[in-house]
Design an enzyme around this catalytic site. Structure first.
Site, PDB file in Angstrom:
ATOM      1  N   GLU A 182       2.223   1.183  12.189  1.00  0.00           N
ATOM      2  CA  GLU A 182       1.339   1.920  13.083  1.00  0.00           C
ATOM      3  C   GLU A 182       2.033   2.618  14.254  1.00  0.00           C
ATOM      4  O   GLU A 182       1.592   3.680  14.697  1.00  0.00           O
ATOM      5  CB  GLU A 182       0.260   0.979  13.644  1.00  0.00           C
ATOM      6  CG  GLU A 182      -1.035   1.015  12.876  1.00  0.00           C
ATOM      7  CD  GLU A 182      -1.230  -0.154  11.931  1.00  0.00           C
ATOM      8  OE1 GLU A 182      -2.335  -0.310  11.420  1.00  0.00           O
ATOM      9  OE2 GLU A 182      -0.276  -0.911  11.692  1.00  0.00           O
ATOM     10  N   ILE A 223       0.824  -1.210   0.000  1.00  0.00           N
ATOM     11  CA  ILE A 223       0.000   0.000   0.000  1.00  0.00           C
ATOM     12  C   ILE A 223       0.859   1.260   0.000  1.00  0.00           C
ATOM     13  O   ILE A 223       0.386   2.353   0.324  1.00  0.00           O
ATOM     14  CB  ILE A 223      -0.983   0.001   1.186  1.00  0.00           C
ATOM     15  CG1 ILE A 223      -0.250  -0.008   2.537  1.00  0.00           C
ATOM     16  CG2 ILE A 223      -1.932  -1.173   1.083  1.00  0.00           C
ATOM     17  CD1 ILE A 223      -1.171   0.181   3.734  1.00  0.00           C
ATOM     18  N   GLY A 224       2.118   1.093  -0.390  1.00  0.00           N
ATOM     19  CA  GLY A 224       3.048   2.217  -0.394  1.00  0.00           C
ATOM     20  C   GLY A 224       4.047   2.143   0.726  1.00  0.00           C
ATOM     21  O   GLY A 224       4.941   2.988   0.843  1.00  0.00           O
ATOM     22  N   ALA A 251       5.284  -7.115   6.946  1.00  0.00           N
ATOM     23  CA  ALA A 251       6.736  -7.256   6.787  1.00  0.00           C
ATOM     24  C   ALA A 251       7.232  -8.542   7.437  1.00  0.00           C
ATOM     25  O   ALA A 251       7.929  -9.350   6.811  1.00  0.00           O
ATOM     26  CB  ALA A 251       7.453  -6.044   7.376  1.00  0.00           C
TER      27      ALA A 251
END
Length: 733
Positions: free
Chosen positions: A699, A461-462, A505
């Site tokens: 996050e 998502i970037g 990740a």
């Protein structure tokens, strides 16, 4: 041979993005492509009494206007409409019937030969409503809040301990509704095949989630639909669930047997998910020496009438601060709005903001330094389950962050520091997030020329998934990163969950390792059969892939090149796929942590606030890529500035309508609002959480930032603002 993991590696997809070669959902070409434009409801609750599309259909170039009355068949059961991250309740179904559930709900799709024609024709669709009573105001409906979640069991008698505390602080902190505004608009291009099959190019964080969803909604076999999303221009939770435009584009393609593209406008995207408004009531009771004796945290949050969206706002103190007594509660107020959705660090961004503002207020009441208070209350265990952490270097975050910021020079008295006409404030806060891991499968195809293709259905998502996968694969296969190509975000590729929760990740990296081990196993078998092979009889555990060869781990001179092993074995390609699953460790808690320090300058006369410095010290296990990782944290800090000072969705409750559904009036930070950001990665070896010691970064960077800024504003002005965002009118009131 280069080692790529842990180094500042540039994005492998960077060139495609900056040259325009990267295609997004609304850019894929298709023969005889049609365009759809959405007609939205203008009331918050009721039913469509009459919908007249005759004028729109007379516009040259318009092929159809799809409504609940003439659409292709859709599934009837709630289960068919539930995706893998759907909350409890009955999911929203676009164009399903005449019921209106929220203002801005899609009620028709005008399909034309070009977008401008469809947009114009949409203005000609006439709708009459039967309006019902509605409510959109959380604070006005607070008394109707109903208990939803008890994320942590209570400990001790928090109410009694709070009442008897030497020093007590209780307050409400209000976090407003905040809407996603990713650069890329939500879009779907549904490409129709002459055989009746569909290829769906969709903006999403989970292609397999959308694939399964569409098969359920349209009663299709898995081979009938393929979902592809190679590049995403920002999402951060807004694309976890399938958004309504993917249903509308698919409906249009099925109805007209043509390819159809639907691109939402910026205003229409305010009808999608959002961070829900919450009232966070925090109570802290402390002994006179600063140790906590009681923590209470109640969240009252918005959700829709039809679904119960809730995240863990409360309970984060259980992971951060020792206290023998605690009580937590999460309540929902059902309103006539669309369902909220995940937004970067859902729950924690809001709940920890309130907690950390309350901790600052407690420090002031105790006349203790804010860092000192947190160290006095520091917990080495997750108290909700009484578990130690796989690793927790939060103390080092406090120390490193405070030193880099110059915290020891802080005069604690409010309004004590000036810079010309500006009041200067220093504040800090703690951040905490989960370190999650999910099952992921990866396929590696290695060819005899020393090139490997790594494929997985995971999205990027970037955040840099392409690059992380390439780095890990290059090291695991012993190849230059230029020899690795990565395919992602195609529903036909090996299994992956939605990309969210900062789990991709760690999850994808270990799937790469698992598949690479299978490749190494086959290479060893081939190399060991070569006459006079230096690896004859070698065990798999005693080998590595390095410099384009398979070699002895303790003596890399005992090596056979990949090319030789495959040539002698008569093999042109090795293809291996492996699903990696993580063992269930119920003996440890898994979290990331941070310490955030912020400086603000406040114009004493005008009340204008500038965030001039932020230091974020982060402990998140092993950092796979220090370059993209730093970028992740910097982006999160900018978002935290937005939460603190800018972002608020304004609803006119007389009409149940959002009044600032654009990025002119919905304020977000711009370059002029962002000054010095220093990111510190605290070394945090973790041999328990996973093989590589990885925790996610997506996050943690935002959690604590709004509170650090709010606490700095108090230090600068002496005025405590508990309703976010902190705007100049609140300071001057």
């Amino acid at each position: 041979m280069n080692a790529y993991v842990g180094t500042p590696t540039s994005r492998v997809d960077g060139r495609a993005k900056v040259t325009g070669a990267a295609k997004y959902a609304g850019e894929f070409p298709a023969d005889r492509l049609l365009h759809g434009f959405v007609v939205e409801a203008t009331i918050p609750r009721g039913r469509i009494a009459r919908l007249d599309s005759s004028a729109a259909l007379q516009v040259e170039g318009v092929l159809d206007v799809l409504t609940h009355a003439n659409r292709p068949p859709l599934a009837d059961s709630d289960e068919s409409w539930k995706d893998e991250v759907a909350p409890d309740g009955s999911p929203f179904r676009p164009l399903y019937d005449d019921t209106i559930k929220f203002n801005g709900q899609p009620i028709a799709l005008v399909v034309a030969g070009d977008w401008e024609t469809a947009k114009f024709a949409a203005t000609l669709v006439r709708v009459e409503y039967e309006q019902h009573g509605f409510a959109t105001d959380l604070e006005g409906e607070r008394s109707n809040a109903a208990e939803k979640d008890k994320p942590h069991k209570p400990r001790g008698d928090a109410a009694a301990a709070l009442a008897e505390a030497d020093v007590r602080h209780e307050a409400d902190y209000v976090i407003p509704t905040e809407h996603h505004n990713p650069m890329e608009l939500y879009a779907t291009t549904a490409v129709w095949d002459s055989s009746g099959k569909l290829t769906i190019y969709d903006k999403t964080q989970g292609v397999q989630n959308v694939h399964k969803f569409l098969c359920g909604v349209f009663d299709k076999m898995p081979d009938d639909i393929r979902v592809v999303s190679p590049y995403v221009g920002g999402a951060f939770g807004s694309g976890l669930r399938p958004q309504y435009q993917v249903v509308l584009a698919t409906l249009g393609a099925l109805a007209l047997k043509r390819s159809v593209r639907v691109v939402l406008t910026r205003q229409q995207m305010y009808g999608l998910g959002y961070r829900p408004m919450t009232i966070e009531r925090v109570g802290l009771g402390a002994m006179s020496d600063g140790t906590l004796d009681a923590v209470t945290h109640e969240a009252i949050a918005v959700t829709s009438r039809y679904e119960d969206f809730a995240r863990n706002d409360t309970g984060w103190a259980e992971q951060l601060y020792k206290s023998p007594n605690s009580r937590f509660s999460h309540k929902l107020v059902h309103l006539d709005v669309s369902t909220p959705c995940d937004m970067r660090a859902p729950g924690a961004a809001s709940g920890v903001c309130a907690l950390e503002c309350a901790m600052d207020e407690l420090a002031v009441a105790l006349k203790l330094d804010a860092v000192e208070l947190r160290l006095k209350c520091y917990s080495d265990r997750d108290q909700s389950e009484n578990l130690p952490y796989t690793s927790k270097q939060l103390r080092e975050c406090y120390a490193r962050g405070a030193d880099a910021f110059g915290w020891s020079r802080r005069n604690p008295a409010p309004r004590s520091i000036r810079d010309g006409k500006d009041l200067v404030g220093w504040g800090m806060a703690t951040g905490v997030w989960e370190a999650l891991q999910m099952p992921v499968a990866v396929r590696i195809v290695l060819t005899s020329n020393g090139h490997a293709e790594v494929s997985c259905a995971a999205s990027d998502i970037g955040t840099g998934t392409y690059t992380i996968v390439a780095q890990v694969a290059a090291d695991a296969l012993g190849l230059p990163i230029e020899n690795i190509s990565v395919r992602l975000a195609d529903s036909s590729l090996p299994q992956a969950p939605v990309e969210g929760g900062s789990w991709m990740a760690a999850s994808s990296a270990h799937a790469v390792l698992a598949a690479a081990e299978e490749v190494r196993k086959e290479l060893l078998g081939l190399a060991g059969k070569i006459p006079g092979s230096p690896l004859a009889g070698a065990e798999l555990a005693d080998t590595v892939l390095i410099d384009g060869s398979i070699a002895g781990a303790s003596d890399t001179s005992r090596a056979v090149s990949i090319a030789d092993a495959m040539r002698h074995g008569g093999v042109e390609r090795i293809e291996k796929e492996k699903l990696n699953q993580f063992g269930q460790d119920k003996k440890h808690a898994r979290n990331t942590h941070s310490a955030v320090f912020a400086e603000v300058k406040v114009d004493e006369e005008l009340g204008v606030i500038r965030v001039t410095r932020v230091v974020s010290a982060v402990a998140a296990g092993r950092i796979l890529n220090t370059k993209t990782g730093r970028s992740q944290i910097m982006g999160s800090v900018v978002w935290g500035i937005g939460m603190a000072l800018h972002e608020e969705t304004v609803m006119d409750h007389r009409f149940g309508r959002i009044m600032n559904a654009n990025i002119a009036e919905y304020h977000i930070p711009v370059n002029a609002d962002v000054h010095d950001i220093d990111v510190i990665f605290v070394d945090e070896p973790d041999n328990r959480i996973n093989k590589l010691g990885i925790k996610g970064l997506g996050e943690i960077g935002i959690v604590g930032v709004p509170a650090a800024i709010a606490n700095a504003v108090y230090h600068a002005t002496g005025k405590r603002i508990r309703r976010f965002p902190i705007t100049l009118d609140k300071l001057l009131d």
